[in-house]
Structures are given as C-alpha cells and as structure tokens.
Design an enzyme around this catalytic site. Structure first.
Site: not given
Ligand code: MN
Length: 430
Positions: A140, A365
C-alpha cells in the site's frame, strides 16, 4: 511469546450448541469476546458460539473452574478491566468456556445464558482511550507513494521505523453504525487556488486489522519487543475511512487530520491470541538489501505474523434492491505487514509512552501486492483516474451515498477448525 496449542484447538471438538459445529466464524475453537445487549438489558461481555452469544456474567457461576473471576469481569459495558488482567486470565476463561460448551453435562446450567445473536445488539468492546494507525502495509505504501512520487515511492525512513500517527478515538464506531460523509476543505483544483469546501467527493475505505491492547505499561517503562505479545488482547477488523480530497489538502506537514477523524469502524468481536495460536506464521523475510531492524525491534519472527485472510466487499443501493450478493473488491493476507504486531507495540512504547487496556492499533491498509489485493479504492482506481465496474454495470471511483462496505477476515489451516473475525460493515449516508 506464548504460542501453545491445547485441547481448545482440537479440530475434532464439537459443541452441544449445534450451530457452532462447522460454523465458518464461530466454532467452539474460536470463542471471541465482545460486548452485547439483548432487548433493554445492560451491555455486558459475551462470547460468540455458532449463532448464539454466551452471556459471560450470567453464566459465571455455571462455568467450570477458572472461569468465574474472568466471567464476572465481563459484567461491565466495556471489557477494559477484563483484558487489563492479562493473558493468563483470558487463557483460564477460554478453557472454562470451552469445557462448558463441549461437555454435555454443563448444558442444563449453561443453555439459559445463550442468546440468539440475531436478537442481540453488538457494541464497542472497549472504551478506547487512544487509537494509533500505523502504515505497515508495504505494498500500500508503495502504491500510494507512487501516486505522488513515481520514482521514489517509499520515503527513506520506511524500512527503519514503523510509521504511524495518533488517530481519533471518539469516532471509533462498531460495525453496523452508519458513516456520515464528511464535509471539509479540499485540495484546490489548481495549484495555488482557493480550497473547495463541501462534502467529500473522494470518500474511501482502508482494509486494515485492529490490534487491541490488553495489559498496559507504566509511563516511562517501555514494553520490550520480546514481551509485546503478552500485551495484545486480540484482533478485530478495522475500516479506516478516508476522505482523499480532504487528506490531499491537509496532510502536510503533520499527517492525517479531518480526512480520517470522522469515523473508523471496527468489527465487534475480539479474537484472542489463544484462539489465533494455530494460525501464527513466520513474518515474511525482508527483501534483500533491506536494513536490519534496530536492536529494540529485533525478535524471533518465526511465528510473529498472523495467517489471516481478509476481504472487502461492496453493495450499492441498486444491488440491494435487486437482491444481489455483495461484490468482492479485493482480498489478501494480513502477512502484508512489513512490521510485526510486537514491533509496533515495542516501537510505540519505546520512548516511554504508556499503552492502556483498550488502546487500538491499526495495522495500516493491507494491500497484498498481487492483482486483486488493493486495500483501498484510491489504489483500485489509481487515484480516481479510472472507474471500477460492478457486476450490475454500475461504476465507482469512490464511495457514493448508500454504498455499504463489508470487510471480513478468517484464519484457515489444515488440521484446524477455521475461525473467523466476523464482519466490519457500514453504510455511507449523506
Ligand atoms: Mn489507515
């Protein structure tokens, strides 16, 4: 590190609560703890078992040895006090509840304290004093960094220091709570222009896991990395909602602020470290040439990661009207973390910061690095440049009012019963 397997992990164990046997999330080998209420009754601790919730304070006197004290600590609207007792107390409770739910001789006394989950309301498991969101998802970080700095996506600190920021705890919501689209200042359309103000047009989710702190530490007394897991209460699913247009305008120089403080959603069940023991796995090796962690972050990582699979799904109002199934947007493993949970806790406290029971650590994330593993819409749509298509022909760049985001996670391994975290679900309202 306490990773021991015992009778509570026996894949062949069955419960007299028949819906638990083969349940995808809550077989008797899981026994996650949460806070529930039934009708007008008080909020209190409960354990998920199949399609039911076992009332902890209600069943306290009916539990076998080792369960009573812990179950009584469940007689509270939040579970900070129970988890503050540490892992030994939870271990005893797990053993007692497992026996009570598998040994038929307990059935008569225990069954009156089971409530159908469908009739219950779930609440936040803790009074969350502090919430920290990390940025451990290296794929991410590379994807997001590439949007801003194509040639140099990862900043030079990333592989040395677990990056994080202090988030907002007052707006942490339990799964099922609607999320109101935030209004705020947004990045001007042109450099040097006046910021726009209004409802966010680039509302996104972030697929994360929540690491809950159980036992805390005293101010000025850091948690060594080798002891950090003793301070973890358990794991849930976290959706770190993010307004990308607000974020793009405000994030420099101090990081996220209003872009993320309007809501963060967590799944209600705390899956304990003991339940996760069979699914612990090696932290993926660092890439060749990556720096070694500094000594205070070095530990035995042979079982330091979690073999948990995660997925994120969406339904739109049109899909629900048509009775369509939720559409899966992406999926991936929790092993996408560049830093271990223990390293996050050791780092968080190394300067003397005191962690408290019920503190929430977000992993950041978790994007898998494989196609279909993007943990946010900003990645799936390459910063909103392209749309994604849903099976009914609808298109999305970011979330629209009425969209519902559903995150699920589970752990599966040959020779063990599959356990699930349940759901982290919320709908956007305008
Ligand atoms: Mn995040």
């Amino acid at each position: 590190m306490t990773i021991e397997l015992d009778f509570t992990h026996d894949a062949n164990a069955t419960s007299w609560v028949e819906s638990a046997n083969g349940h995808p999330d809550f077989p008797v080998q899981n026994l996650p703890i949460g806070v529930f209420s039934h009708g007008d009754s008080a909020r209190r601790g409960g354990v998920a078992i199949g399609d039911f919730i076992l009332d902890l304070p209600g069943v306290a006197t009916a539990l076998p040895e080792g369960g009573y004290d812990a179950a009584l600590l469940g007689n509270a609207p939040v579970l900070n006090a129970l988890f503050a007792e540490g892992r030994d107390m939870l271990f005893s409770l797990r053993g007692a509840v497992f026996t009570a739910l598998t040994d038929a001789s307990f059935r008569e006394d225990v069954e009156p304290h089971l409530y159908p989950a469908s009739e219950c309301t779930m609440h936040l498991p803790f009074l969350v004093h502090d919430y920290t969101d990390f940025y451990t998802g290296i794929h991410h970080a590379v994807n997001i960094g590439s949007l801003f700095r194509p040639d140099n996506p990862l900043l030079p600190n990333y592989k040395h220091v677990p990056i994080g920021y202090h988030g907002r705890s007052s707006s942490i919501c339990v799964s099922g709570t609607d999320v109101k689209r935030p209004t705020g200042q947004q990045k001007p359309a042109e450099e040097g222009g006046t910021p726009e103000f209004g409802p966010s047009k680039r509302l996104d989710y972030e697929l994360e896991m929540a690491i809950w702190i159980g036992q805390g530490n005293d101010l000025g007394d850091p948690i060594p990395v080798g002891e950090a897991e003793e301070h973890i209460a358990g794991i849930s699913i976290l959706n770190d909602w993010s307004a990308r247009d607000i974020q793009a305008w405000e994030y420099q120089p101090l990081g996220p602020f209003l872009a993320k403080n309007f809501a963060s959603t967590v799944s209600p069940w705390v899956v304990t470290m003991d339940a996760l023991a069979p699914f612990r796995t090696a932290q993926p090796a660092r890439a060749e040439g990556d720096p070694e962690p500094l000594p205070y972050l070095q530990h035995d990582t042979s079982h330091a990661a979690f073999g948990i699979q995660m997925e994120v799904l969406i339904t739109t109002p049109k899909m629900r009207e048509a009775g369509a199934e939720p559409h899966r947007l992406s999926h991936g493993p929790m092993t996408a973390m560049y830093w271990t949970a223990a390293q996050l806790i050791a780092h968080h406290s190394v300067g003397g910061c005191n962690m408290q029971p019920g503190d929430l650590l977000g992993t950041g994330t978790l994007t898998s690095g494989e196609e279909g593993g993007e943990g946010s819409l900003i990645e799936l749509t390459e910063g909103g440049k392209k749309s994604i298509s849903l099976p009914n022909g609808e298109e999305r760049k970011f979330l629209e009012d009425g969209d519902e985001v559903i995150m699920r996670a589970y752990a599966e391994k040959d020779g063990y019963a599959r356990i699930g975290m349940g759901e982290c679900r919320a709908r956007i309202v305008g």
